[in-house]
Scaffold this motif. Sequence first.
Motif, short mmCIF file in Angstrom:
data_model
loop_
_atom_site.label_atom_id
_atom_site.label_comp_id
_atom_site.label_asym_id
_atom_site.label_seq_id
_atom_site.Cartn_x
_atom_site.Cartn_y
_atom_site.Cartn_z
N ALA A 57 2.62 -2.49 -1.04
CA ALA A 57 1.23 -2.30 -1.45
C ALA A 57 1.04 -0.90 -2.04
CB ALA A 57 0.30 -2.50 -0.26
N GLU A 59 3.24 0.81 -3.62
CA GLU A 59 3.83 0.82 -4.96
C GLU A 59 2.85 0.26 -5.99
OE1 GLU A 59 5.72 0.42 -2.22
OE2 GLU A 59 6.53 2.36 -2.78
N LEU A 60 2.14 -0.81 -5.60
CA LEU A 60 1.18 -1.41 -6.54
C LEU A 60 0.12 -0.39 -6.93
CD1 LEU A 60 0.60 -4.92 -4.93
CD2 LEU A 60 1.89 -4.41 -6.99
N GLU A 61 -0.35 0.38 -5.98
CA GLU A 61 -1.41 1.34 -6.27
C GLU A 61 -0.88 2.56 -7.03
OE1 GLU A 61 -3.72 -0.50 -6.25
OE2 GLU A 61 -5.20 0.17 -4.79
N ILE A 62 0.38 2.94 -6.76
CA ILE A 62 0.96 4.05 -7.52
C ILE A 62 1.18 3.61 -8.97
CG2 ILE A 62 2.98 5.55 -7.74
CD1 ILE A 62 3.16 5.41 -4.62
N GLN A 63 1.62 2.36 -9.13
CA GLN A 63 1.76 1.82 -10.50
C GLN A 63 0.42 1.83 -11.22
OE1 GLN A 63 3.42 -2.08 -10.02
NE2 GLN A 63 5.49 -1.31 -9.72
N ALA A 64 -0.64 1.55 -10.47
CA ALA A 64 -1.97 1.49 -11.08
C ALA A 64 -2.40 2.85 -11.64
CB ALA A 64 -3.00 0.99 -10.07
N PRO A 153 -3.31 0.54 1.36
CA PRO A 153 -2.64 1.69 0.72
C PRO A 153 -3.69 2.66 0.16
CG PRO A 153 -2.76 -0.16 -0.81
CD PRO A 153 -3.42 -0.62 0.45
N PRO A 156 -5.80 4.56 -6.20
CA PRO A 156 -5.37 5.53 -7.21
C PRO A 156 -6.18 6.83 -7.14
CG PRO A 156 -5.52 3.33 -8.17
CD PRO A 156 -6.02 3.21 -6.76
#
Lengths: 169, 548
Positions: A57, A59-64, A153, A156
């Motif tokens: 989770a 990682e998804l927010e860091i990617q965002a 998580p 951003p």
Amino acid sequence: MFRILKKSFQTGVVTETPPDVADAEFERIGIELRRRIDVRFSRSLAIRQVDAGSCNACELEIQALNNAYHDVARFGVHFVASPRHADALLVTGPVSRHMEAALRRTWRATPSPKFVIAAGDCACTGGEFGASYASCGAVEKVIPVDAKIPGCPPSPLELLQGLLHVLRG
Amino acid sequence: MTHSDQISDSDQMPRSAWLCEYLARLEDEQVMAQHGDARILAPAHRLELDPEGWATAAKVAAAMGLRHAGLWADCLDDSALAAEDRAIRMQACLEHAGDYLVLETQVPMLRPVLASQASIYPGVDRLERHAHDLTGLELTSQPDGRRWTRHQAWPEDRFPLRGDFPLAGEPVGRAPADADYPFGRVQGTGVYEIPVGPVHAGIIEPGHFRFHAMGEDVLQLEERLGYVHKGIEKLAVGRDPAGLARLAGRVSGDSTVAHAWAACQAMERATDCIVPARAQALRGLMAERERVANHLGDIGAVCNDVGFAFAHLQCGRLRERWQRRSQALFGHRLMMDAVIPGGVAVDLCDKVVEELREDHAQLKSEIVPIFDVVADHPSLDDRLMTTGVLSEADARQLGCTGYVGKASGLAFDVRRDSPYAPYDGLAMDGAILAEGDVAARVRVRMAEIGNALRWMDRLLKSLPDGPICAQLPEAEAGAMGLGIIEGWRGEILSFIRFGPDGRIARYFPRDPSWFTWPALERLIHGNIVPDFPVCNKSVNGSYSGQDL
């Protein structure tokens, strides 16, 4: 080609038109971050992200952070592919025992001076997983940590605030 | 459909023809099979076998074309039991035309030996090795036999899921890297190895890939996972239902709704809890929102892996907007902790329902021109078509579900073939393609977004009123439940057994990634090394969901 151009023109630049308050806040923090990165890192902060046992989770927010709305590159923040190119490590997860050696090696491969930022509740305190036979329980139990960004998580915006906090410190 | 409905259904209906056939064939093979109590693990059927018949039961199932949906071991070694009464119970789940059957057998803890099913069903190879590493069950004739989930964090002769193994583990100092794992070798002139990971170059999860290549062509890929093993199954022991739902929501963060739902469904089935209709509908809404968000992100990411940034930026933009709406509606960008035992944590007001429908209409109009480009763009076609082909035979043999199965000609979808509320009253359209390549997997996912949007619109039109949560009844000692949910990656199984104190004694979530990771090893054959990222992304197995 025309279809792509048409869609691109119709979409416009979403980054410049903050649709809600949260984005105005994002912009303000971003600009302050940019100022500090300009001074301390000659205009570019290179971050190596290391997943040390997260549930993905974070990682998804860091990617965002890299999507068109947030576009952190405009503030001078870049995610790099090698720890040798990094100024900072952004570590997620409670550090699974199986990632312990890899995390330590990644840290050693990062040239000094370097920052370590623990992102997410697991990285900060162990979170939902805590310390067990399979996980160390927090990043600071394995490598020295300079800053923590809690959240499960972290959004951003919280990630950006956390980065700013490191640079202020 | 409530739990009690399901029981009466199965009582009245004649046992499925295929099950009779299966039983008859088992009898021909001299396998002793006993029908278990139909209510335990309903709606799945249950068969108790002698350990001697374990491998034969798999052989007969394979001959009948049943799909193996996974297996797990359960240590029955409560400290109150005498040493000779302690046992390991093995359960294996088979599926045929949406009908589930759980095979069950038990071996004594003093001599925990059982025949392997992996030589017949290669998809369960890693599940068996996982079961061995965590419970100490010895599997004879296991085709691989190497450790899987265990690296070097605990000794070879200690098993974390046994009752005598403390949660904190036994101090071993720093866990060294698992440096001497015996990878398979390919040798010959010009063959070279490329080790990748566990720390990868992007913002993704850790795992190790060992390539053997000649020139550009991949001769063999071997995965070594387990790096994010957090001991989820051990952490589950002793939790209350609410705590378990929280943990299940973190098995794989991108599937938080689906895993939490599967775990709650298992607990609700084990306790005969009747979940209000509105809660079921909202769970369906959240699961479809999760599907749309992940498909959007991944379609963009696949395009980005072949240098087509336009789709990546557009899809990323739509995904972000979608997630912000989830935050506004359910208080979390990924909808974590919104599914709770007995129902859901957040309700929607009527005004929001109207806004959501406008939202869907807007997304529909936005994706049309973008997907139009993705589906028909020469440079994308060039890279995605005929790349990473998974044959239908391989997909079937490994037991792939979700978009990986659907892009290789396997239409199975729990929502359609074994529908649970709210899908039982409101059918979901299917998407299926035969090509099996990266392009097909992208197209299936584009179709699934459209189906999900239409389905959510229909759901919102007739959203039931009423409460959003029911009290979960106290679980009886030993009560078991099996949750079966179609997550965005495919079929998720969630097994739960309660202990004597109403707390969890065993939790095993079987993510679809257990079967799609081995599929990646097969579909990469003959592709060039630089196409690995796009092949990997098109499958997008969960590391965390598999490592547990």
